[in-house]
Every structure is written in C-alpha cells, then in structure tokens.
Design a protein around this motif. Structure first.
Motif, PDB file in Angstrom:
ATOM      1  N   ASN A 258       0.854  -1.188   0.000  1.00 28.87           N
ATOM      2  CA  ASN A 258       0.000   0.000   0.000  1.00 28.87           C
ATOM      3  C   ASN A 258       0.887   1.235   0.000  1.00 28.87           C
ATOM      4  O   ASN A 258       1.834   1.330   0.773  1.00 28.87           O
ATOM      5  CB  ASN A 258      -0.906  -0.014   1.241  1.00 28.87           C
ATOM      6  CG  ASN A 258      -1.984   1.058   1.202  1.00 28.87           C
ATOM      7  OD1 ASN A 258      -1.929   1.992   0.406  1.00 28.87           O
ATOM      8  ND2 ASN A 258      -2.973   0.923   2.073  1.00 28.87           N
ATOM      9  N   GLN A 281      -4.000   6.767  -5.505  1.00 30.94           N
ATOM     10  CA  GLN A 281      -3.824   5.503  -4.790  1.00 30.94           C
ATOM     11  C   GLN A 281      -2.840   4.577  -5.491  1.00 30.94           C
ATOM     12  O   GLN A 281      -2.831   4.465  -6.726  1.00 30.94           O
ATOM     13  CB  GLN A 281      -5.180   4.807  -4.663  1.00 30.94           C
ATOM     14  CG  GLN A 281      -5.156   3.440  -4.024  1.00 30.94           C
ATOM     15  CD  GLN A 281      -4.970   3.495  -2.520  1.00 30.94           C
ATOM     16  OE1 GLN A 281      -3.942   3.960  -2.037  1.00 30.94           O
ATOM     17  NE2 GLN A 281      -5.955   3.014  -1.789  1.00 30.94           N
ATOM     18  N   LEU A 283      -1.804   0.518  -4.755  1.00 34.30           N
ATOM     19  CA  LEU A 283      -2.257  -0.565  -3.889  1.00 34.30           C
ATOM     20  C   LEU A 283      -2.198  -1.901  -4.626  1.00 34.30           C
ATOM     21  O   LEU A 283      -2.359  -1.959  -5.842  1.00 34.30           O
ATOM     22  CB  LEU A 283      -3.710  -0.283  -3.475  1.00 34.30           C
ATOM     23  CG  LEU A 283      -4.346  -1.146  -2.398  1.00 34.30           C
ATOM     24  CD1 LEU A 283      -3.744  -0.809  -1.037  1.00 34.30           C
ATOM     25  CD2 LEU A 283      -5.866  -0.914  -2.367  1.00 34.30           C
ATOM     26  N   ASP A 285      -4.331  -4.213  -5.343  1.00 34.72           N
ATOM     27  CA  ASP A 285      -5.799  -4.333  -5.321  1.00 34.72           C
ATOM     28  C   ASP A 285      -6.293  -5.756  -5.118  1.00 34.72           C
ATOM     29  O   ASP A 285      -7.357  -5.974  -4.542  1.00 34.72           O
ATOM     30  CB  ASP A 285      -6.381  -3.834  -6.658  1.00 34.72           C
ATOM     31  CG  ASP A 285      -6.084  -2.370  -6.927  1.00 34.72           C
ATOM     32  OD1 ASP A 285      -5.833  -1.633  -5.971  1.00 34.72           O
ATOM     33  OD2 ASP A 285      -6.117  -1.993  -8.119  1.00 34.72           O
ATOM     34  N   TYR A 290      -7.925  -6.608   0.880  1.00 37.24           N
ATOM     35  CA  TYR A 290      -8.556  -5.451   0.251  1.00 37.24           C
ATOM     36  C   TYR A 290      -9.788  -5.867  -0.562  1.00 37.24           C
ATOM     37  O   TYR A 290     -10.178  -5.205  -1.514  1.00 37.24           O
ATOM     38  CB  TYR A 290      -7.567  -4.732  -0.666  1.00 37.24           C
ATOM     39  CG  TYR A 290      -6.311  -4.254   0.031  1.00 37.24           C
ATOM     40  CD1 TYR A 290      -6.368  -3.549   1.228  1.00 37.24           C
ATOM     41  CD2 TYR A 290      -5.051  -4.501  -0.521  1.00 37.24           C
ATOM     42  CE1 TYR A 290      -5.219  -3.109   1.864  1.00 37.24           C
ATOM     43  CE2 TYR A 290      -3.893  -4.068   0.103  1.00 37.24           C
ATOM     44  CZ  TYR A 290      -3.983  -3.375   1.299  1.00 37.24           C
ATOM     45  OH  TYR A 290      -2.838  -2.953   1.928  1.00 37.24           O
ATOM     46  N   THR A 299      -6.177   1.279  -7.216  1.00 37.62           N
ATOM     47  CA  THR A 299      -4.995   1.956  -7.731  1.00 37.62           C
ATOM     48  C   THR A 299      -5.347   2.930  -8.852  1.00 37.62           C
ATOM     49  O   THR A 299      -6.125   2.616  -9.744  1.00 37.62           O
ATOM     50  CB  THR A 299      -3.973   0.935  -8.246  1.00 37.62           C
ATOM     51  OG1 THR A 299      -3.473   0.186  -7.153  1.00 37.62           O
ATOM     52  CG2 THR A 299      -2.809   1.626  -8.949  1.00 37.62           C
TER      53      THR A 299
END
Length: 381
Positions: A258, A281, A283, A285, A290, A299
């Motif tokens: 993250n 963002q 991340l 995913d 998540y 993201t």
C-alpha cells in the motif's frame, strides 16, 4: 526590408530547429523500453510477440506492439534484424494514434523496415537514404523527433532529415505483419523523453526530504531504486512545488502493499478536504485483505474523489507504470498504459476545493514499495 527580415528570421528558426535535433540526445530523460526478460511496458494488439533469448520477437499476426505512453519530442534508439533473408517487411511508428475502423495499423508516421526501403520515412521524400543498411545483420537506428522535424541515424551515420511532421504527440509502436513480412528481432530499445526531466537520480534522495522526520528512517536507495522499507516514518516530499504537469513513474509492491502518490499537496501533506492536495492511490488491489474496497480506493483513483474505471495492476513484485497528468482542474491517470481516470470539477465537484499547486509526495504506509523512472514534464492535456 520587411521581406528580408522575415527571411532572416525564418533562417534563424530553421537553424535553431537543426541545432535542437542535433543535440537532442544530450537532453531529457532516458530509459530502457525493453528489459530483455518480458514485455512489461508494452501492449500487444492483434498479433503475437514474445521474448526469446533476450530479444523482443514479433512472432505472428498483423498488429502492433506499442509502448504505454504518448511522446512529443524524443530520441528513440533500437537495433533490429529480420529473420527472413528476403521479402521482409515491418516498421516503426512514431507520434501515431491507435488504429481505427478495425484496421491493424495506424495511418502515420512509419519508418519502414521493408527490404529495399529500410529505415525510410514513408510519404516523406526527404526522409530517405541508401547504402547504410547491413543486410542480414543487426542494424542500429536512432530516430530523433523535435517539433515538426525528424532525423535518422543508421549504424551511427546520418541518414536523413525532414520537416513536415504535423502530429505533435503520439505512441511509439512496432508494426507486425508476419504473414506478409516475416518475423523480426529487436533489442537495445531505449527512449529519451526530451519533454521530461528526472526527479530521482538513482543514487540518493537529492530533491526529496522527509516530511516531519528523517527520511532515512524508512526511505533509501537500493540498487538504483527509490525504496520504502516498510518501517514507520515520514512520507517523502519533493523540495519543489508544481502546478500543471505530467508525472510518469514505475512502481512495484510487495504482496498486500500500500502506498500513494501525493500531488499538489501543502507542506503538511494534507490530501483530504478543502484546501488540500490529492492522493493517487497505489495498492495491491487483488490482495485478499482489500476485498471490500470502495471504488475510489483502487490503484490510480483520486482517493475519495474519482474512482478508477479499470483495474489493470500487475501482480506483486512486477513493475507497473503510472502516469498522472494535471492541467488546472483536469486530471488524467493512466495505469499500465490504460486511461483509468478522467476527472474535473465539472464531473467531480470536490475537485474545486483542492489546491492547484503544491508538493509531490510518496506515501509511507508501512509496507515495502519501490519506485523508479520518476520524471516530470508539461501537461499533455
């Protein structure tokens, strides 16, 4: 007298353009486009391509192998070799748009790799040369495009130069027409983006600082990569501030990783609510933890504002490209070459409350994350 002055001014502009083309390779941001291991950074459409013995090989079909970004002024370098001994045909497109009407290839501009027309620019009488190609061997080319001018070097020798390039930006792509032109091999592919400059030197944190603490607590440089080691500590803040820009970078995450890219944030790093900047963002995913993300948490999203429309992240440990373009209240985000956010205050009114200029930042979310090829230039909007 007026005519003479106009002629003189035209001559000066022409010579200035020549000088810009001639010295272009010493400017801008240079990066390798092909890593010799996989097609990370490339998008393959309508054809087959792969990596064989460290070479990019176009294998079958009619289509394109294109890069993820659009480019304005640049220097493209690569080496190529056809696998056929004769009747071979391929090409290199530059400043091109995507094909239309179900066609496999763009309309323009193509440096031909066809036998007998090797490295000539199709449709440009001044974009031609002879005698510089080594048949059956590797040939190295350097294509420089600045403004409306393009020039070519073949195996280190000046080949041609022309004007009349009307498109101001576009993709770089390899033409694939294996049924009619055979397979090709490519290597040593690199590009210098003359519109962009580096924000990370690959050696230390010059140009960056820890926000509210010592950056060395969690940020450092490892094998030329900008790294957050996952320890608690400050976010990383640019020493410069930026308004309108085009930011490009590559990142990779650990499993469940993250992070985020702060844009136009105040010194405090505020990226929520009125008079704040924005977080883009970053991340993993697909991680199980998540699984219940809100749309604006994927993201590339403008966090808590505009959700990404597609989720195209690569698995943990693989490199991803991220492009963030800001022009006044307009934001465009590309993730691995796909436009996933188009936002403005007209479509997302919260944007009207956010700052139009500020610092850049990289978020420390106490997980490992690596960044490279961080560069900035003018907006493409």
């Amino acid at each position: 007298m007026k005519t003479h002055l106009l002629q003189t001014f035209g001559s000066i502009c022409f010579l200035a353009a020549l000088a810009a083309v001639a010295g272009a390779e010493d400017q801008g941001f240079r990066q390798t486009l092909f890593n010799g291991e996989n097609l990370n950074g490339w998008i393959v459409t309508g054809c087959q391509a792969g990596v064989e013995d460290g070479l990019l090989v176009i294998q079958d079909g009619d289509g394109l192998v294109r890069g993820e970004h659009r480019y304005r002024d640049f220097v493209l370098e690569l080496s190529y070799r056809p696998r056929r001994e004769s009747e071979y045909d391929s090409g290199i497109y530059f400043r091109c748009d995507l094909p239309t009407d179900g066609k496999p290839w763009p309309k323009r501009y193509q440096v031909n790799l066809k036998q007998g027309d090797d490295c000539n620019l199709i449709g440009f009488p001044k974009g031609r040369s002879t005698g510089l190609i080594k048949p059956g061997e590797w040939n190295q080319i350097q294509l420089t495009v600045v403004g409306d001018r393009a020039s070519m070097k073949i195996n280190g020798q000046p080949a041609w130069e022309t004007d009349g390039i009307e498109a101001t930006e576009g993709f770089i792509a390899i033409q694939v027409e294996v049924p009619g032109g055979g397979q090709y091999e490519f290597k040593d592919i690199a590009i210098t983006e003359l519109t962009h400059r580096s924000l990370f030197n690959g050696q230390d944190l010059t140009g960056w600082e820890g926000a509210g603490g010592d950056a060395a607590q969690c940020w450092g440089v490892e094998q030329g990569l900008l790294m957050c080691n996952g320890q608690k500590g400050p976010w990383l803040r640019s020493q410069e501030q930026f308004g309108d820009f085009n930011l490009r970078l590559r990142y990779k995450l650990q499993s469940g990783g993250n992070s985020g890219v702060y844009i136009r944030v105040p010194e405090s790093g505020s990226h929520h609510g009125k008079d704040a900047g924005i977080e883009i963002q970053v991340l993993d995913d697909a991680a199980e933890k998540y699984s219940k993300l809100k749309p604006y948490q994927y993201t590339g999203s403008l966090y808590a504002i505009a959700p990404s429309t597609e989720h195209v992240g690569h698995p943990p440990g693989e490199w991803n490209s991220l492009e963030i373009d800001c022009q006044a209240d307009k934001y465009r985000v590309l993730h691995n070459g796909v436009v996933i956010v188009e936002a403005s205050e007209e479509t997302f009114p919260q944007i009207a409350e956010r700052l139009r200029s500020g610092f850049l930042g990289l978020q420390n979310h106490s997980t490992h994350v690596w960044y490279r090829d961080v560069r900035i230039g003018p907006s493409f909007q």
